[in-house]
Design a protein around this motif. Structure first.
Motif, mmCIF file in Angstrom:
data_model
loop_
_atom_site.group_PDB
_atom_site.id
_atom_site.type_symbol
_atom_site.label_atom_id
_atom_site.label_comp_id
_atom_site.label_asym_id
_atom_site.label_seq_id
_atom_site.Cartn_x
_atom_site.Cartn_y
_atom_site.Cartn_z
ATOM 1 N N ARG A 182 34.990 22.796 48.510
ATOM 2 C CA ARG A 182 33.872 22.540 47.605
ATOM 3 C C ARG A 182 33.565 21.040 47.666
ATOM 4 O O ARG A 182 34.482 20.225 47.785
ATOM 5 C CB ARG A 182 34.221 22.903 46.163
ATOM 6 C CG ARG A 182 34.784 24.287 45.961
ATOM 7 C CD ARG A 182 35.157 24.515 44.510
ATOM 8 N NE ARG A 182 33.986 24.565 43.683
ATOM 9 C CZ ARG A 182 33.480 25.680 43.148
ATOM 10 N NH1 ARG A 182 34.069 26.842 43.361
ATOM 11 N NH2 ARG A 182 32.402 25.640 42.392
ATOM 12 N N GLN A 195 39.715 24.796 47.796
ATOM 13 C CA GLN A 195 39.821 26.023 47.011
ATOM 14 C C GLN A 195 40.679 26.994 47.814
ATOM 15 O O GLN A 195 40.305 27.396 48.917
ATOM 16 C CB GLN A 195 38.438 26.598 46.719
ATOM 17 C CG GLN A 195 38.463 27.842 45.854
ATOM 18 C CD GLN A 195 37.111 28.148 45.253
ATOM 19 O OE1 GLN A 195 36.468 27.288 44.663
ATOM 20 N NE2 GLN A 195 36.652 29.385 45.400
ATOM 21 N N GLN A 197 43.186 30.397 48.374
ATOM 22 C CA GLN A 197 43.558 31.761 47.996
ATOM 23 C C GLN A 197 45.065 31.896 48.167
ATOM 24 O O GLN A 197 45.590 31.725 49.268
ATOM 25 C CB GLN A 197 42.819 32.770 48.868
ATOM 26 C CG GLN A 197 41.303 32.671 48.787
ATOM 27 C CD GLN A 197 40.769 32.749 47.369
ATOM 28 O OE1 GLN A 197 41.167 33.638 46.610
ATOM 29 N NE2 GLN A 197 39.893 31.828 47.001
ATOM 30 N N THR A 202 43.035 32.323 42.851
ATOM 31 C CA THR A 202 42.260 31.207 43.386
ATOM 32 C C THR A 202 42.707 29.921 42.696
ATOM 33 O O THR A 202 42.645 29.818 41.469
ATOM 34 C CB THR A 202 40.754 31.404 43.165
ATOM 35 O OG1 THR A 202 40.335 32.589 43.851
ATOM 36 C CG2 THR A 202 39.959 30.216 43.696
ATOM 37 N N VAL A 204 42.169 25.763 42.626
ATOM 38 C CA VAL A 204 41.282 24.670 43.029
ATOM 39 C C VAL A 204 41.974 23.347 42.755
ATOM 40 O O VAL A 204 42.419 23.087 41.629
ATOM 41 C CB VAL A 204 39.924 24.727 42.296
ATOM 42 C CG1 VAL A 204 39.006 23.616 42.816
ATOM 43 C CG2 VAL A 204 39.266 26.089 42.494
ATOM 44 N N ALA A 242 34.917 28.637 36.828
ATOM 45 C CA ALA A 242 36.381 28.711 36.819
ATOM 46 C C ALA A 242 36.891 29.614 35.701
ATOM 47 O O ALA A 242 37.860 30.356 35.877
ATOM 48 C CB ALA A 242 36.975 27.315 36.672
ATOM 49 N N TYR A 247 40.009 31.038 37.670
ATOM 50 C CA TYR A 247 40.635 30.119 38.608
ATOM 51 C C TYR A 247 41.807 29.399 37.947
ATOM 52 O O TYR A 247 41.821 29.174 36.731
ATOM 53 C CB TYR A 247 39.649 29.044 39.066
ATOM 54 C CG TYR A 247 38.494 29.514 39.908
ATOM 55 C CD1 TYR A 247 38.462 30.781 40.496
ATOM 56 C CD2 TYR A 247 37.401 28.671 40.138
ATOM 57 C CE1 TYR A 247 37.383 31.189 41.269
ATOM 58 C CE2 TYR A 247 36.328 29.060 40.913
ATOM 59 C CZ TYR A 247 36.317 30.320 41.468
ATOM 60 O OH TYR A 247 35.262 30.714 42.232
#
Length: 280
Positions: A182, A195, A197, A202, A204, A242, A247
């Motif tokens: 991002r 970001q 996985q 997820t 960040v 988020a 997130y």
């Protein structure tokens, strides 16, 4: 894929600068200041271990600056980059990629070391260093307001070594399987936020879009940001996303909390839970 927290120590910055227009009477409740109005901040990096790749995101302030410079920032704590890597069973020579969210000294200072003869060389001899062309141009030709954060000795040796690589300035671009990037433009031009996985979640890496849990309320924007209204809009959109998508936010500068999640309250989006990366 395995993720490892890499702590490189603590430093101090002026509390007023860290919270912008928010009064000290409010921000000191979450981040108490010392007698000089300085607050303690972490330099928490992230190591991603995946197959034959060992990716280090940011690397702290380093130790090559002179005593006068380091004295401005009150470096303290027992953690160092080398100690933290060793605790996970690695050394600098194992790193294949050094991913730099941006080139401010507290994020990239550990990229370069000074040899006994005074010459500068990359601290990670087997790694590519990753930035992007837009941010690189911004950093090597800095504006007067930001130039104290961009130290040429931290930056130019990456290019001189031939180890520098650029990521395309395109939001959502893939860096590695399971890692997309991002971009944010309020703190500095073209800052990159990985970001990731991981274990069906997820994560960040927040860099300086959200330095700490104390910065979650929207008006809590740093005076260090070049474009604070842009930060405000980026932060507002990101926090909503988020929260909606659950997130996990990995916090580079929070002195206490490694990770957090968000929740909706009557006052807006606020902190939900805090926890260590290892608990995921």
């Amino acid at each position: 894929m395995n993720l490892h927290t890499i702590n490189t120590g603590f430093f101090k910055l002026d509390g007023g600068a860290m919270f912008g227009v928010v009064p000290k009477s409010i921000w000191q409740k979450s981040n108490p200041a010392d007698a000089n109005n300085m607050c303690t901040w972490a330099m928490r990096c992230l190591l991603i271990e995946d197959g034959d790749r060992l990716i280090l995101i940011d690397n702290g302030i380093g130790d090559k600056q002179d005593e006068k410079f380091l004295g401005y920032y009150y470096l303290h704590g027992d953690d160092t980059l080398d100690k933290s890597l060793a605790a996970k069973g690695f050394s600098r020579d194992d790193i294949t990629d050094v991913f730099l969210t941006h080139l401010h000294f507290d994020h990239c200072g550990g990229s370069i070391i000074r040899q006994g003869d005074g010459r500068l060389r990359p601290a990670f001899k087997n790694a590519f260093y990753w930035s992007n062309a837009k941010h690189w141009a911004w950093a090597v030709n800095p504006n007067e307001r930001e130039k104290a954060s961009f130290l040429k000795e931290n930056i130019l040796p990456m290019q001189d070594s031939g180890q520098l690589r650029f990521i395309e300035d395109k939001d959502g671009i893939a860096f590695h399987e399971g890692i997309n990037i991002r971009f944010a433009y309020g703190h500095t031009d073209a800052m990159m936020l990985p970001q990731i996985q991981y274990k069906q979640k997820t994560i960040v890496y927040m860099a300086d879009l959200l330095p700490s849990v104390g910065h979650i309320p929207l008006p809590y924007v740093m005076a260090y940001d070049m474009f604070p209204l842009k930060t405000l809009n980026e932060k507002k959109a990101f926090l909503q996303e988020a929260m909606d998508k659950q997130y996990i936010l990995y916090l580079e500068h929070d002195p206490v909390n490694e990770c957090c999640t968000l929740q909706q309250t009557e006052r807006g989006i606020r902190l939900d839970q805090t926890f260590d990366l290892a608990s995921i």
